[in-house]
Motif scaffolding. Structure first.
Motif, PDB file in Angstrom:
ATOM      1  N   ALA A  60      52.874  36.585  -2.895  1.00  0.00           N
ATOM      2  CA  ALA A  60      51.810  35.541  -2.067  1.00  0.00           C
ATOM      3  C   ALA A  60      51.559  34.458  -2.153  1.00  0.00           C
ATOM      4  CB  ALA A  60      50.418  37.096  -2.596  1.00  0.00           C
ATOM      5  N   SER A  61      51.109  33.671  -1.741  1.00  0.00           N
ATOM      6  CA  SER A  61      50.506  32.154  -1.456  1.00  0.00           C
ATOM      7  C   SER A  61      50.052  31.941  -2.390  1.00  0.00           C
ATOM      8  CB  SER A  61      50.331  31.267  -0.532  1.00  0.00           C
ATOM      9  OG  SER A  61      49.394  31.546   0.224  1.00  0.00           O
ATOM     10  N   ARG A  62      49.524  30.189  -3.217  1.00  0.00           N
ATOM     11  CA  ARG A  62      48.430  30.324  -3.435  1.00  0.00           C
ATOM     12  C   ARG A  62      47.178  30.537  -3.718  1.00  0.00           C
ATOM     13  NH1 ARG A  62      47.500  26.564  -8.116  1.00  0.00           N
ATOM     14  NH2 ARG A  62      45.343  26.769  -8.989  1.00  0.00           N
ATOM     15  N   LEU A  67      53.107  36.659   2.048  1.00  0.00           N
ATOM     16  CA  LEU A  67      54.199  36.345   2.643  1.00  0.00           C
ATOM     17  C   LEU A  67      55.346  36.965   2.684  1.00  0.00           C
ATOM     18  CD1 LEU A  67      54.296  33.114   0.293  1.00  0.00           C
ATOM     19  CD2 LEU A  67      53.251  33.264   2.324  1.00  0.00           C
ATOM     20  N   GLU A  68      55.385  38.005   2.293  1.00  0.00           N
ATOM     21  CA  GLU A  68      56.714  38.970   1.672  1.00  0.00           C
ATOM     22  C   GLU A  68      55.970  39.597   1.261  1.00  0.00           C
ATOM     23  OE1 GLU A  68      59.159  39.208   3.702  1.00  0.00           O
ATOM     24  OE2 GLU A  68      59.914  36.926   4.306  1.00  0.00           O
ATOM     25  N   ALA A  85      52.452  39.932   6.670  1.00  0.00           N
ATOM     26  CA  ALA A  85      52.670  38.372   6.721  1.00  0.00           C
ATOM     27  C   ALA A  85      51.818  38.167   7.092  1.00  0.00           C
ATOM     28  CB  ALA A  85      54.111  38.672   7.130  1.00  0.00           C
ATOM     29  N   GLY A  86      51.090  36.986   6.428  1.00  0.00           N
ATOM     30  CA  GLY A  86      50.093  35.853   7.226  1.00  0.00           C
ATOM     31  C   GLY A  86      48.952  36.737   6.366  1.00  0.00           C
ATOM     32  N   ARG A  87      49.072  37.899   6.411  1.00  0.00           N
ATOM     33  CA  ARG A  87      47.339  37.954   6.486  1.00  0.00           C
ATOM     34  C   ARG A  87      47.288  38.118   4.402  1.00  0.00           C
ATOM     35  NH1 ARG A  87      48.062  43.922   9.081  1.00  0.00           N
ATOM     36  NH2 ARG A  87      45.651  44.397   8.188  1.00  0.00           N
ATOM     37  N   ALA A  88      45.328  38.035   4.649  1.00  0.00           N
ATOM     38  CA  ALA A  88      44.593  38.017   3.534  1.00  0.00           C
ATOM     39  C   ALA A  88      45.056  38.873   2.615  1.00  0.00           C
ATOM     40  CB  ALA A  88      43.934  38.250   3.547  1.00  0.00           C
ATOM     41  N   PHE A  93      44.276  45.919  -0.270  1.00  0.00           N
ATOM     42  CA  PHE A  93      43.913  46.574  -1.034  1.00  0.00           C
ATOM     43  C   PHE A  93      41.866  47.449  -1.172  1.00  0.00           C
ATOM     44  CE2 PHE A  93      46.407  44.125  -3.412  1.00  0.00           C
ATOM     45  CZ  PHE A  93      47.231  44.698  -4.026  1.00  0.00           C
ATOM     46  N   GLU A  94      41.406  48.644  -1.408  1.00  0.00           N
ATOM     47  CA  GLU A  94      40.002  48.959  -1.457  1.00  0.00           C
ATOM     48  C   GLU A  94      39.230  48.050  -1.460  1.00  0.00           C
ATOM     49  OE1 GLU A  94      39.546  52.387  -0.512  1.00  0.00           O
ATOM     50  OE2 GLU A  94      41.499  52.389   0.248  1.00  0.00           O
ATOM     51  N   PRO A  95      38.517  48.005  -1.085  1.00  0.00           N
ATOM     52  CA  PRO A  95      37.444  46.603  -1.688  1.00  0.00           C
ATOM     53  C   PRO A  95      36.735  47.203  -2.712  1.00  0.00           C
ATOM     54  CG  PRO A  95      36.666  48.170   0.565  1.00  0.00           C
ATOM     55  CD  PRO A  95      37.944  48.985   0.301  1.00  0.00           C
TER      56      PRO A  95
END
Length: 468
Positions: A60-62, A67-68, A85-88, A93-95
């Motif tokens: 994941a990005s900062r 990312l992958e 890819a590209g999603r948060a 994960f579970e809420p």
């Protein structure tokens, strides 16, 4: 206007510059192609890793953007390859776990270390729990530019922990069984000697019981005459005929002999109980010299070899440990020495107790053939034995080594023996009451009787004999 020669020089320089530029362009193109090839290889390599890794892997990005992901993540979440890819990141994960992940990412950033949490991915059939490790990802300037998340399904971890715990319990059980088996093997070698030792005092008690029965009959006859009103002269005559004055003395002697025999049986049984005890209680302070003497007596009772066993050094050496386990170690060392001296004339075993700083040390040396370098290298290995088949389990020294190690000591084979044969020594921590004691200026000889011979020490009188 330039002369013709100057114009030609200009054209030569222009053509040279064009050639250099073209060569640089070709070289640059080749470098680009090589780098592109390397990038393709690297992408293929990373792709194969992401497709093959069994643990969940997320990059994941900062800012928290995915990312992958590895193929295992797609399988756990039920999504097609590349869907994340590209999603948060938190959407995976579970809420209930999202706040925990945010806190862990912040903690990993601040501490610049890996943080582990237990969270659950959103799976197609419900939550997929993971043990997730969040590690900060850095660039060449050590700036944090993102995160690498790796996780293993908790079901697999719990199963692995369960299998590990079961294996550990099985190992502990096997070790305890080996200790018991070796102890039983030692007891088997001692049964004949124990039977002989018990037979002597029991014979005293049995013979004195018959004598007491005979004395009781005489006194009953005398008291019956008293009750029937016999005259004084008749009573004196009856007393002389039955020798009652002497029988009174013999009666007390018979009682003392029966008591001594019973006490001897009690002592033997108590020694046997201590020997066969599990010895798995708390560590206590005990006298190592006394334990060694008891162990020597037990080996002496069952040995087939006539050996002079002597004690030297400290008369009392208080150490800390489990006396039952240490007694088994000493018994094993003495038994091994006795076996090595079989069929030897002038066989000797010397047991030395001494202090070495804050530790107590006991050495068992013999004047046998010793131990060769080849045998010494493997002498503490399990199931290694130099004895004939059926005469040794090969576990005695291995178990003894482990017992001493558990007592924070070390069992070792000494290079030089004071008697010229083998010498085994081990050390234990001194007990709290292990004060300085006077060393022995004497040597206590203990002789091992041959089969069928009467034991030399600890004779009990036979007071059941009627005639003086």
């Amino acid at each position: 206007m330039l002369p013709p020669e100057a114009g030609d020089n200009v054209w030569v320089e222009v053509l040279s510059a064009v050639d250099r530029t073209w060569a640089e362009l070709v070289d640059y193109q080749e470098r680009l192609e090589r780098q592109n090839h390397e990038l393709e290889d690297l992408r293929s390599f990373l792709g194969s890793i992401l497709a093959s890794v069994s643990d969940a892997l997320i990059v994941a990005s900062r800012a928290g953007e995915v990312l992958e992901t590895s193929a295992s993540v797609d399988a756990l979440t039920g999504q097609p390859p590349g869907a994340w890819a590209g999603r948060a990141l938190l959407q995976m994960f579970e809420p209930a776990a999202r706040a925990q992940i945010e806190s862990a990412m912040a903690d990993a950033t601040n501490r610049r270390t890996t943080v582990t949490v237990e969270v659950a991915l959103i799976g197609p059939d419900g939550p997929a729990p993971l043990e997730l490790s969040i590690s900060p990802r850095r660039d060449e300037r050590e700036r944090i530019i993102g995160y690498v998340l790796t996780g293993r399904p908790l079901g697999e971890l719990r199963q692995a922990y369960s299998q590990l715990e079961s294996s550990h319990e099985a190992l502990i059980t096997a070790q305890a069984q080996l200790v018991r088996n070796e102890k039983l093997a030692s007891l088997g070698r001692l049964l004949a000697g124990v039977a002989h030792e018990l037979n002597n005092p029991i014979s005293f008690v049995y013979a004195n019981a018959h004598a007491l029965e005979r004395y009781a009959g005489k006194f009953e006859t005398y008291f019956a005459a008293v009750q029937q009103g016999a005259s004084r002269d008749e009573l004196i005559k009856l007393r002389d005929e039955m020798k009652l004055d002497r029988e009174v003395t013999n009666l007390r002697t018979a009682i003392e002999g029966a008591r001594d025999g019973a006490e001897r049986v009690r002592d033997i049984v108590e020694d046997l109980r201590r020997l066969s005890a599990e010895g798995s209680g708390e560590m206590v302070d005990f006298d190592l010299v006394s334990v060694a003497q008891v162990a020597s007596d037990w080996v002496r009772r069952g040995s087939k070899t006539l050996v002079d066993v002597s004690f030297e050094g400290e008369s009392e050496l208080i150490v800390r440990g489990r006396p039952g386990h240490i007694q088994q170690v000493v018994m094993n060392l003495i038994q091994n020495a006795s076996d090595a001296l079989e069929d030897m004339g002038g066989a000797q075993i010397r047991i030395t107790a001494r202090r070495a700083g804050a530790r107590g040390e006991l050495c068992v040396a013999d004047n046998g053939p010793g131990v060769s370098e080849a045998v010494a290298a493997t002498i503490f290995d399990p199931f290694f034995t130099t004895k004939a088949v059926g005469k040794g389990t090969g576990l005695g020294l291995s178990i003894s080594y482990k017992i001493v190690e558990e007592h924070r000591g070390r069992l070792r084979l000494e290079n030089e023996s004071p008697l010229g044969g083998a010498s085994f020594c081990f050390d234990l921590p001194l007990g709290a009451s292990g004060q300085e004691s006077a060393p022995l200026d004497w040597i206590v000889p203990r002789h091992t009787a041959q089969p069928g011979a009467e034991p030399l020490p600890d004779h009990l009188p036979n007071p059941g004999k009627e005639d003086p």
